[in-house]
Design a protein around this motif. Structure first.
Motif, PDB file in Angstrom:
ATOM      1  N   ASN A  65       0.827  -1.209   0.000  1.00  0.00           N
ATOM      2  CA  ASN A  65       0.000   0.000   0.000  1.00  0.00           C
ATOM      3  C   ASN A  65       0.863   1.261   0.000  1.00  0.00           C
ATOM      4  O   ASN A  65       0.547   2.249  -0.680  1.00  0.00           O
ATOM      5  N   ALA A  66       1.931   1.236   0.786  1.00  0.00           N
ATOM      6  CA  ALA A  66       2.831   2.385   0.837  1.00  0.00           C
ATOM      7  C   ALA A  66       3.485   2.602  -0.521  1.00  0.00           C
ATOM      8  O   ALA A  66       3.614   3.744  -0.997  1.00  0.00           O
ATOM      9  N   PHE A  67       3.877   1.506  -1.164  1.00  0.00           N
ATOM     10  CA  PHE A  67       4.475   1.615  -2.502  1.00  0.00           C
ATOM     11  C   PHE A  67       3.464   2.194  -3.494  1.00  0.00           C
ATOM     12  O   PHE A  67       3.805   3.038  -4.325  1.00  0.00           O
ATOM     13  N   GLY A  68       2.212   1.765  -3.370  1.00  0.00           N
ATOM     14  CA  GLY A  68       1.171   2.290  -4.247  1.00  0.00           C
ATOM     15  C   GLY A  68       0.981   3.790  -4.087  1.00  0.00           C
ATOM     16  O   GLY A  68       0.789   4.517  -5.072  1.00  0.00           O
ATOM     17  N   SER A  69       1.039   4.273  -2.842  1.00  0.00           N
ATOM     18  CA  SER A  69       0.916   5.714  -2.602  1.00  0.00           C
ATOM     19  C   SER A  69       2.078   6.474  -3.229  1.00  0.00           C
ATOM     20  O   SER A  69       1.896   7.549  -3.816  1.00  0.00           O
ATOM     21  N   ALA A  70       3.279   5.902  -3.101  1.00  0.00           N
ATOM     22  CA  ALA A  70       4.458   6.556  -3.676  1.00  0.00           C
ATOM     23  C   ALA A  70       4.357   6.606  -5.198  1.00  0.00           C
ATOM     24  O   ALA A  70       4.685   7.626  -5.818  1.00  0.00           O
ATOM     25  N   VAL A  71       3.893   5.518  -5.801  1.00  0.00           N
ATOM     26  CA  VAL A  71       3.756   5.476  -7.261  1.00  0.00           C
ATOM     27  C   VAL A  71       2.689   6.475  -7.715  1.00  0.00           C
ATOM     28  O   VAL A  71       2.826   7.115  -8.766  1.00  0.00           O
ATOM     29  N   ALA A  72       1.619   6.634  -6.927  1.00  0.00           N
ATOM     30  CA  ALA A  72       0.587   7.623  -7.268  1.00  0.00           C
ATOM     31  C   ALA A  72       1.170   9.031  -7.284  1.00  0.00           C
ATOM     32  O   ALA A  72       0.834   9.852  -8.158  1.00  0.00           O
ATOM     33  N   ILE A  73       2.050   9.328  -6.328  1.00  0.00           N
ATOM     34  CA  ILE A  73       2.711  10.634  -6.297  1.00  0.00           C
ATOM     35  C   ILE A  73       3.605  10.804  -7.527  1.00  0.00           C
ATOM     36  O   ILE A  73       3.605  11.863  -8.167  1.00  0.00           O
ATOM     37  N   ILE A  74       4.340   9.751  -7.882  1.00  0.00           N
ATOM     38  CA  ILE A  74       5.206   9.806  -9.063  1.00  0.00           C
ATOM     39  C   ILE A  74       4.372  10.049 -10.322  1.00  0.00           C
ATOM     40  O   ILE A  74       4.746  10.846 -11.193  1.00  0.00           O
ATOM     41  N   GLN A  75       3.231   9.379 -10.402  1.00  0.00           N
ATOM     42  CA  GLN A  75       2.340   9.578 -11.551  1.00  0.00           C
ATOM     43  C   GLN A  75       1.864  11.030 -11.620  1.00  0.00           C
ATOM     44  O   GLN A  75       1.818  11.625 -12.696  1.00  0.00           O
ATOM     45  N   ASP A  76       1.521  11.598 -10.471  1.00  0.00           N
ATOM     46  CA  ASP A  76       1.117  13.014 -10.435  1.00  0.00           C
ATOM     47  C   ASP A  76       2.237  13.906 -10.956  1.00  0.00           C
ATOM     48  O   ASP A  76       1.996  14.837 -11.742  1.00  0.00           O
ATOM     49  N   GLU A  77       3.467  13.636 -10.498  1.00  0.00           N
ATOM     50  CA  GLU A  77       4.593  14.496 -10.895  1.00  0.00           C
ATOM     51  C   GLU A  77       4.818  14.440 -12.403  1.00  0.00           C
ATOM     52  O   GLU A  77       5.109  15.472 -13.034  1.00  0.00           O
ATOM     53  N   LEU A  78       4.672  13.264 -12.991  1.00  0.00           N
ATOM     54  CA  LEU A  78       4.826  13.156 -14.440  1.00  0.00           C
ATOM     55  C   LEU A  78       3.722  13.930 -15.153  1.00  0.00           C
ATOM     56  O   LEU A  78       3.961  14.551 -16.192  1.00  0.00           O
ATOM     57  N   GLY A  79       2.514  13.896 -14.583  1.00  0.00           N
ATOM     58  CA  GLY A  79       1.426  14.683 -15.151  1.00  0.00           C
ATOM     59  C   GLY A  79       1.694  16.170 -15.078  1.00  0.00           C
ATOM     60  O   GLY A  79       1.416  16.912 -16.031  1.00  0.00           O
ATOM     61  N   HIS A  80       2.268  16.617 -13.963  1.00  0.00           N
ATOM     62  CA  HIS A  80       2.601  18.035 -13.818  1.00  0.00           C
ATOM     63  C   HIS A  80       3.679  18.435 -14.831  1.00  0.00           C
ATOM     64  O   HIS A  80       3.630  19.521 -15.410  1.00  0.00           O
ATOM     65  N   ALA A  81       4.662  17.543 -15.023  1.00  0.00           N
ATOM     66  CA  ALA A  81       5.706  17.822 -16.010  1.00  0.00           C
ATOM     67  C   ALA A  81       5.112  17.930 -17.406  1.00  0.00           C
ATOM     68  O   ALA A  81       5.470  18.825 -18.188  1.00  0.00           O
ATOM     69  N   HIS A  82       4.186  17.040 -17.713  1.00  0.00           N
ATOM     70  CA  HIS A  82       3.548  17.063 -19.035  1.00  0.00           C
ATOM     71  C   HIS A  82       2.847  18.403 -19.284  1.00  0.00           C
ATOM     72  O   HIS A  82       2.929  18.956 -20.390  1.00  0.00           O
ATOM     73  N   ILE A  83       2.175  18.924 -18.268  1.00  0.00           N
ATOM     74  CA  ILE A  83       1.476  20.210 -18.406  1.00  0.00           C
ATOM     75  C   ILE A  83       2.462  21.311 -18.793  1.00  0.00           C
ATOM     76  O   ILE A  83       2.241  22.078 -19.735  1.00  0.00           O
ATOM     77  N   ALA A  84       3.568  21.391 -18.054  1.00  0.00           N
ATOM     78  CA  ALA A  84       4.533  22.468 -18.295  1.00  0.00           C
ATOM     79  C   ALA A  84       5.221  22.312 -19.648  1.00  0.00           C
ATOM     80  O   ALA A  84       5.419  23.286 -20.381  1.00  0.00           O
ATOM     81  N   TYR A  85       5.591  21.068 -20.013  1.00  0.00           N
ATOM     82  CA  TYR A  85       6.233  20.861 -21.316  1.00  0.00           C
ATOM     83  C   TYR A  85       5.253  21.142 -22.454  1.00  0.00           C
ATOM     84  O   TYR A  85       5.637  21.663 -23.500  1.00  0.00           O
ATOM     85  N   ARG A  86       3.980  20.798 -22.250  1.00  0.00           N
ATOM     86  CA  ARG A  86       2.980  21.074 -23.286  1.00  0.00           C
ATOM     87  C   ARG A  86       2.840  22.587 -23.503  1.00  0.00           C
ATOM     88  O   ARG A  86       2.731  23.058 -24.639  1.00  0.00           O
ATOM     89  N   LEU A  87       2.848  23.344 -22.421  1.00  0.00           N
ATOM     90  CA  LEU A  87       2.785  24.803 -22.559  1.00  0.00           C
ATOM     91  C   LEU A  87       4.020  25.336 -23.286  1.00  0.00           C
ATOM     92  O   LEU A  87       3.912  26.251 -24.107  1.00  0.00           O
ATOM     93  N   LEU A  88       5.166  24.765 -22.987  1.00  0.00           N
ATOM     94  CA  LEU A  88       6.394  25.165 -23.689  1.00  0.00           C
ATOM     95  C   LEU A  88       6.290  24.858 -25.184  1.00  0.00           C
ATOM     96  O   LEU A  88       6.715  25.648 -26.023  1.00  0.00           O
ATOM     97  N   ARG A  89       5.719  23.698 -25.502  1.00  0.00           N
ATOM     98  CA  ARG A  89       5.564  23.339 -26.914  1.00  0.00           C
ATOM     99  C   ARG A  89       4.650  24.330 -27.624  1.00  0.00           C
ATOM    100  O   ARG A  89       4.902  24.717 -28.763  1.00  0.00           O
ATOM    101  N   ASP A  90       3.598  24.750 -26.927  1.00  0.00           N
ATOM    102  CA  ASP A  90       2.692  25.741 -27.517  1.00  0.00           C
ATOM    103  C   ASP A  90       3.395  27.074 -27.742  1.00  0.00           C
ATOM    104  O   ASP A  90       2.943  27.882 -28.562  1.00  0.00           O
ATOM    105  N   LEU A  91       4.491  27.300 -27.022  1.00  0.00           N
ATOM    106  CA  LEU A  91       5.256  28.540 -27.184  1.00  0.00           C
ATOM    107  C   LEU A  91       6.410  28.373 -28.169  1.00  0.00           C
ATOM    108  O   LEU A  91       7.284  29.237 -28.262  1.00  0.00           O
TER     109      LEU A  91
END
Length: 316
Positions: A65-91
């Protein structure tokens, strides 16, 4: 396709004074475009590199369960990175090159992520310290930014960063319930606290990019953001009776450090060389520029997939 014409500096500033959001390239001046790309790159790189940095320690999770929580956080961070890189691509930024072809030392994330997290306790303190720093920075941007697409995207990011730091707080309290856990937490806090104080960058009197405030990229200065972080991080440590080299000074009405700062840091030993006294911010900048021990490994994990795909294509 012809690139849209940029605004004059005067037209941009008039738009900002009218409290109108900057929505696209057509609303930007060349300096604004340069500045927003710089701060988006730092944000994107930071979110992206946190994935291999956190996974390095998540494999030592005490339960599934603890590993699952950590992986969920990692998944969130990758999603946040995608948002910022997508905005950069639009620029107009070539994000394929930015992510997969840059030299590891050219990535623009806080030095703290170059020091590997080697166990579950260090990951938990990273959630409580590093994600708190991310929350402070992104909350400031969310409330202050004049760049409309990023402001709207940060509604989701802000909530998820809150979950990450709460995850760290709750696990710190759980671990702190035993003498062994308290000792392990103290060992992690000893090196990670000052690295997070560093996270916010140069002090205000040495800050280079003053346009971040003028253009509304940020609402607070580096030193103000550092104070906001300490205003919750220090009380958390005090609650858990964890020693940190900082306290609140009522006369100055701010948190002050009780040790030399900035200071030299032995990244391999994970130890601050406080006995040597303070160093200069030039010394810190040299350390940041040289990157830390896990830089090539973590960036390599991110870039490996494309290299392997290209290798397979060449064999066909």
């Amino acid at each position: 396709m012809v690139a849209p014409a940029l605004q004059s500096e005067e037209a941009l500033l008039n738009r900002i004074r009218r409290q109108q959001l900057v929505e696209s390239l057509e609303h930007m001046s060349p300096l604004y475009l340069e500045g927003i790309k710089r701060i988006l790159t730092v944000s994107a790189d930071t979110e992206l590199i946190s994935a291999p940095a956190y996974y390095h320690a998540a494999v030592h999770a005490p339960t599934l369960n603890a590993f699952g929580s950590a992986v969920a956080i990692i998944q969130d961070e990758l999603g946040h990175a995608h948002i910022a890189y997508r905005l950069l691509r639009d620029l107009g930024v070539d994000t394929e090159q930015l992510i997969f072809e840059r030299d590891p030392r050219q990535f623009k994330y806080p030095y703290a992520f170059d020091v590997p997290l080697d166990n579950w306790v260090e990951l938990i303190v990273a959630n409580a310290f590093y994600d708190r720093a991310g929350y402070v920075l992104l909350s400031d941007i969310y409330h202050s930014t004049t760049f409309g697409p990023w402001k709207r995207a940060l509604v989701k990011v802000d909530k998820e960063e809150t979950f990450h730091l709460r995850h760290g707080e709750q696990w710190m309290r759980r671990l702190n319930a035993t003498p062994e856990g308290h000792e392990q937490l103290q060992k992690a806090v000893d090196w990670m606290f000052l690295l997070t104080v560093e996270w916010f960058g140069l002090p205000d009197d040495l800050k280079k990019h003053s346009e971040q405030l003028e253009y509304g990229f940020k609402g607070h200065t580096n030193d103000e953001l550092r104070q906001i972080w300490m205003s919750t991080a220090v009380p958390l440590c005090e609650e858990l009776q964890l020693r940190v080299p900082a306290h609140y000074d009522p006369e100055q009405q701010k948190y002050v450090l009780d040790c030399p700062f900035p200071a030299h840091f032995d990244a391999k030993a994970k130890r601050w060389l406080l006995e040597e006294g303070p160093c200069s911010w030039d010394d810190v900048l040299k350390r940041w520029k040289a990157r830390g021990p896990a830089n090539e490994e973590f960036v390599g994990l991110i870039q490996r997939g494309k290299r392997e795909m290209l290798r397979l294509l060449e064999q066909e």
